[in-house]
Design a protein around this motif. Structure first.
Motif, short mmCIF file in Angstrom:
data_model
loop_
_atom_site.label_atom_id
_atom_site.label_comp_id
_atom_site.label_asym_id
_atom_site.label_seq_id
_atom_site.Cartn_x
_atom_site.Cartn_y
_atom_site.Cartn_z
N GLY A 179 0.82 -1.21 0.00
CA GLY A 179 0.00 0.00 0.00
C GLY A 179 0.85 1.25 0.00
O GLY A 179 0.56 2.23 -0.72
N ILE A 180 1.93 1.26 0.80
CA ILE A 180 2.84 2.41 0.84
C ILE A 180 3.49 2.60 -0.53
O ILE A 180 3.59 3.73 -1.04
CB ILE A 180 3.92 2.21 1.93
N LEU A 181 3.93 1.50 -1.15
CA LEU A 181 4.57 1.59 -2.47
C LEU A 181 3.60 2.13 -3.52
O LEU A 181 3.95 3.02 -4.31
CB LEU A 181 5.09 0.21 -2.89
N ILE A 182 2.38 1.59 -3.54
CA ILE A 182 1.38 2.07 -4.50
C ILE A 182 1.12 3.56 -4.29
O ILE A 182 1.03 4.33 -5.25
CB ILE A 182 0.07 1.26 -4.37
N ALA A 183 1.02 3.97 -3.01
CA ALA A 183 0.79 5.38 -2.70
C ALA A 183 1.93 6.24 -3.22
O ALA A 183 1.70 7.34 -3.78
CB ALA A 183 0.63 5.57 -1.19
N ASN A 184 3.17 5.78 -3.06
CA ASN A 184 4.31 6.54 -3.56
C ASN A 184 4.29 6.67 -5.07
O ASN A 184 4.62 7.73 -5.63
CB ASN A 184 5.62 5.88 -3.11
N LEU A 185 3.89 5.60 -5.77
CA LEU A 185 3.77 5.65 -7.23
C LEU A 185 2.65 6.61 -7.64
O LEU A 185 2.83 7.41 -8.58
CB LEU A 185 3.48 4.25 -7.78
N VAL A 310 17.00 17.12 2.05
CA VAL A 310 18.43 16.87 1.81
C VAL A 310 18.85 17.29 0.42
O VAL A 310 20.00 17.09 0.04
CB VAL A 310 18.82 15.39 2.07
N GLY A 311 17.91 17.86 -0.38
CA GLY A 311 18.34 18.47 -1.62
C GLY A 311 17.78 17.91 -2.90
O GLY A 311 18.11 18.42 -3.98
N PHE A 312 16.95 16.88 -2.84
CA PHE A 312 16.32 16.38 -4.05
C PHE A 312 15.18 17.32 -4.45
O PHE A 312 14.51 17.90 -3.60
CB PHE A 312 15.74 14.97 -3.83
N GLY A 313 14.93 17.47 -5.73
CA GLY A 313 13.77 18.23 -6.19
C GLY A 313 12.50 17.49 -5.85
O GLY A 313 12.53 16.34 -5.41
N SER A 314 11.35 18.15 -6.08
CA SER A 314 10.06 17.57 -5.67
C SER A 314 9.81 16.21 -6.31
O SER A 314 9.51 15.24 -5.63
CB SER A 314 8.93 18.53 -6.02
N ASN A 315 9.95 16.11 -7.63
CA ASN A 315 9.69 14.83 -8.30
C ASN A 315 10.75 13.79 -7.98
O ASN A 315 10.46 12.61 -7.82
CB ASN A 315 9.59 15.02 -9.82
N ALA A 316 12.00 14.24 -7.90
CA ALA A 316 13.08 13.31 -7.54
C ALA A 316 12.87 12.77 -6.14
O ALA A 316 13.15 11.60 -5.86
CB ALA A 316 14.43 14.02 -7.63
N ALA A 317 12.32 13.62 -5.25
CA ALA A 317 12.05 13.17 -3.88
C ALA A 317 10.99 12.09 -3.88
O ALA A 317 11.11 11.08 -3.18
CB ALA A 317 11.61 14.36 -3.02
N LEU A 318 9.93 12.29 -4.67
CA LEU A 318 8.87 11.28 -4.74
C LEU A 318 9.40 9.98 -5.34
O LEU A 318 9.05 8.89 -4.91
CB LEU A 318 7.68 11.80 -5.55
N LEU A 319 10.28 10.10 -6.34
CA LEU A 319 10.87 8.90 -6.95
C LEU A 319 11.73 8.15 -5.93
O LEU A 319 11.71 6.91 -5.87
CB LEU A 319 11.70 9.28 -8.18
N SER A 320 12.47 8.90 -5.12
CA SER A 320 13.29 8.26 -4.08
C SER A 320 12.40 7.52 -3.09
O SER A 320 12.75 6.43 -2.61
CB SER A 320 14.12 9.32 -3.34
N ALA A 321 11.21 8.10 -2.79
CA ALA A 321 10.27 7.44 -1.89
C ALA A 321 9.72 6.16 -2.51
O ALA A 321 9.46 5.19 -1.80
CB ALA A 321 9.13 8.40 -1.55
#
Length: 508
Positions: A179-185, A310-321
């Motif tokens: 569920g957490i993974l789907i939410a992050n996607l 820590v310095g990732f952009g908004s979309n990069a941050a979501l991708l990291s999540a």
């Protein structure tokens, strides 16, 4: 295909097969965990979306746009934190109501109530035009979480054969991680959908809620719940169906005996205060405290925010999540494989060391290299992501699933629903505290917050070492005799209860 389950050397086992029907029941019931995980994961992503912030939290959005924003304080807003944490406060209250429903009506209707609360809450939250509507939607979602988290782990523990109980129960936590993974996607793809991406993100929880509602019409009630409510013949037939064998008399008699003892207890919450109830109660409550104060939900709620910090952009941050979410799912499979092989204690102890090292390294890097403004260098930011992933890995195969498994398998039937309700409510209380306080703590403590969580990991590792007994392969109604009575510390509570009962008999 049915797989025969046999004894594993830890004592006698009831004859059983792992049937396809039980597997289907487990998957459907565990969808309740998927909704819980989705709610955990979606909150952090939605609260990082500019369209959402502009509509409901304009002061936070203004702070975000500031040229020299404070890395640690830009999201510090009590109302924003209330959006996330109101769900868990509602779940805390709902868990006690769910306990009564679980006992009086059964595990299956409790899951059906959960799915209805989820659907109404999703409709209000996704369609919200003002903050009041938004928070009411979150509160109703919280009632769904309270009912689902009360019923599903109990259902899984009661329907599973003893030798597979750990692995099957962890399917609940597996669904939480999925569920957490789907939410992050969903967060990743809806972040660029303007202006209503947040509505699609919040509304996505309706899909698993519908699956749970329709699926609950297919699954059976647990034999224990049926016999507890004097439906003995139905309970016997259900037991025969889920075990896949004809000879279920021994297990049936064991459940009937447990139900007879349970029926003599008129007030299970009062019974929880008796000496013999203290070991599972204390462990169940502290597991919830440790689970939340390990820092996991702080990282999962706010992974997108943390990576932006820590310095990732908004979309990069979501991708990291999304990456951390994927590791969370895969690592839970490790827990499913190991829990009935290595046992519960090994996983708790190994992961405590593993998680401690990861938290300390993250804290040291942030303390050394991340100021109030500016960002980390690319290399340091990647190291932070790697150790966040390592931390999530350790939690996902240990404290995450075992925080639900151990309380669901250690209470005797007479206090099982009430005791597990206390555990669920504690989980929601401590989740609420972390969700409501984390952004303020991040602002005030900065990198020190990771050292704060590290100290808790040391405490919980020591507690696991000395006070948490092994329950691998023990039948759920044999835990008192085979786990608590031989334990070096907890046996004193069992002896005190036995002495008290002897005195009562002599005075009759």
């Amino acid at each position: 295909m049915a797989v025969v389950v046999s004894a594993n050397g830890n004592g006698p086992a009831f004859e059983a097969k792992m049937t396809v029907y039980v597997f289907v029941c487990v998957l459907i019931a565990a969808v309740g965990g998927l909704i819980f995980g989705y709610d955990i994961g979606i909150s952090g992503g939605v609260t990082a979306m500019d369209d959402f912030l502009k509509k409901f939290f304009p002061t936070v959005w203004e702070r975000k746009q500031h040229a020299h924003e404070n890395n640690y304080c830009k999201y510090d807003n009590q109302h924003l934190q209330l959006f996330t944490s109101s769900l868990y406060l509602a779940a805390l209250v709902a868990s006690f109501l769910a306990s009564a429903v679980c006992s009086k009506l059964g595990r299956k209707p409790t899951m059906q109530f959960a799915s209805v609360f989820f659907l109404i809450g999703v409709g209000l939250a996704a369609g919200a035009d003002n903050i009041v509507m938004l928070i009411i939607g979150r509160i109703l979602l919280g009632f769904g979480v309270g009912f689902g988290n009360q019923a599903v782990p109990l259902f899984l523990s009661e329907i599973a054969p003893a030798q597979l109980r750990g692995g099957l129960n962890i399917v609940f936590q597996l669904m939480v991680t999925i569920g957490i993974l789907i939410a992050n996607l969903v967060n990743y793809f809806t972040a660029t959908v303007h202006p209503n991406g947040w509505r699609f993100a919040l509304g996505g929880a309706a899909i698993p809620a519908v699956i749970l509602l329709l699926g609950s019409l297919i699954i059976c009630e647990t034999p224990t719940s049926l016999i507890e409510r004097n439906k003995n013949e139905e309970g016997r037939e259900t037991l025969r169906k889920i075990r896949g064998v004809e000879d279920i008399n021994e297990e049936y008699e064991s459940i009937v005996h447990a139900c007879e003892i349970a029926s003599q207890v008129k007030d299970p919450y009062r019974k929880l205060l008796k000496p013999a109830s203290r070991p599972p109660l204390i462990i169940g409550m502290l597991l919830q405290l440790f689970q939340q104060f390990s820092g996991i939900n702080a990282i999962m709620f706010y992974a997108p925010v943390l990576f932006q910090t820590v310095g990732f952009g908004s979309n990069a941050a979501l991708l990291s999540a999304v990456i951390t979410g994927s590791i969370n799912v895969l690592s839970t499979f490790v827990g499913i494989y190991l829990v009935d092989r290595t046992g519960r204690r090994f996983l708790l102890l190994q992961s405590s060391v593993h998680m401690l090292i990861s938290q300390l390294i993250i804290g040291i890097i942030l303390a050394k290299d991340l100021g109030i403004t500016g960002t980390l260098g690319k290399a340091q930011a990647m190291v932070v992501v790697v150790f966040v992933c390592a931390y999530v890995m350790g939690f996902a195969w240990s404290w995450g699933p075992l925080g639900w498994l151990i309380p669901s398998e250690t209470f005797p039937l007479e206090t099982r629903s009430a005791g597990f309700a206390v555990a669920v409510s504690c989980n929601m209380l401590f989740t609420f505290v972390i969700a409501q306080a984390f952004l303020s703590m991040l602002c005030g403590m900065r990198s020190g917050i990771f050292f704060f969580f590290s100290a808790w990991i040391i405490v919980m590792g020591l507690f696991a070492l000395f006070f948490i007994p092994e329950t691998k392969g023990v039948a759920i109604d044999d835990v008192r005799e085979r786990v608590w009575k031989p334990h070096w510390f907890w046996k004193r509570y069992m002896l005190a209860e036995d002495d008290h009962q002897d005195v009562e008999k002599r005075t009759e």
